[in-house]
Design a protein around this motif. Sequence first.
Motif, PDB file in Angstrom:
ATOM      1  N   PRO A  81      37.716  30.603  33.864  1.00 12.79           N
ATOM      2  CA  PRO A  81      38.860  29.716  34.113  1.00 12.79           C
ATOM      3  C   PRO A  81      40.189  30.465  33.954  1.00 12.79           C
ATOM      4  CG  PRO A  81      37.292  28.702  32.605  1.00 12.79           C
ATOM      5  CD  PRO A  81      36.880  30.128  32.765  1.00 12.79           C
TER       6      PRO A  81
ATOM      7  N   GLY B  18      45.285  28.682  30.560  1.00 12.14           N
ATOM      8  CA  GLY B  18      45.501  27.269  30.268  1.00 12.14           C
ATOM      9  C   GLY B  18      44.274  26.407  30.501  1.00 12.14           C
ATOM     10  N   LYS B  19      43.234  26.977  31.119  1.00  9.59           N
ATOM     11  CA  LYS B  19      42.033  26.178  31.393  1.00  9.59           C
ATOM     12  C   LYS B  19      40.808  26.668  30.615  1.00  9.59           C
ATOM     13  CE  LYS B  19      43.204  24.653  36.049  1.00  9.59           C
ATOM     14  NZ  LYS B  19      42.808  24.699  37.450  1.00  9.59           N
TER      15      LYS B  19
END
Length: 209
Positions: free
Chosen positions: A202, A205-206
């Motif tokens: 990811p 931020g993910k």
Amino acid sequence: MKFDFSTLSPIERYKLISSTVVPRPIAWVSTCDAEGRPNAGPFSFFNAFGEDPPVLGFAINDRRPGDRKDTGRNIRETGDFVVNMVADHQAEEMNITAAEFRPEVDEFAEAGLEAVPSEMVRAPRIGGSPVSFECELLQIVELGPHRSLVLGRIVLMHVVDEAVRDAARYHIDTPGLRLLGRMQGNWYVRTADALEIPRIIPGPGKIAE
Ligand SMILES: Cc1cc2nc3c(=O)[nH]c(=O)nc-3n(C[C@H](O)[C@H](O)[C@H](O)COP(=O)(O)O)c2cc1C
């Protein structure tokens, strides 16, 4: 189309499940009875359930109510078994061991198999199988009146030398094992047709914390 399982008979559910949950690996389970007589049979309601503890499991149904298969009876008697993986060149022998022989019939002899003594369990392993797992019985989960899930803890694993790419790094030549998978009914699949799908990382931020 939808199928409401609460309205279906066991055989109808079996047809739907076994023709869609595919391919399934095949546990070619070898056991011995209390007198040491060997037995073998294939089970495709089978999988591995983790490495810590290292657990393999397969499900056995009764032939008829109250008529236990030899594999389950032997495991209850001795507390151990061996899961052998099936190479495609062993398909015919595997199929012979699926026939409903009387308990006293030696399925190793019927199928021309070699019963190789195990090192850590009483059950023999099947000579020529590319991979064998010696297992101690961990637990039998009674799933219903006629089906039990047998869970075993792997205590020793055998892999044919040719299929070990790098022993120090535990790298196995999986396609080289030429394992057989179960499809629907009497259909099988060779596992040589593989594709690689790299895992996704990811973006910022993910990523899971
Ligand atoms: C490929 C294959 C997979 C099978 N999978 C299962 C299974 O998951 N559970 C089961 O109870 N029987 C399964 N069977 C049927 C058993 O192998 C068969 O009943 C066999 O006679 C059992 O051997 P045993 O009586 O020596 O224990 C399968 C048969 C084949 C050919």
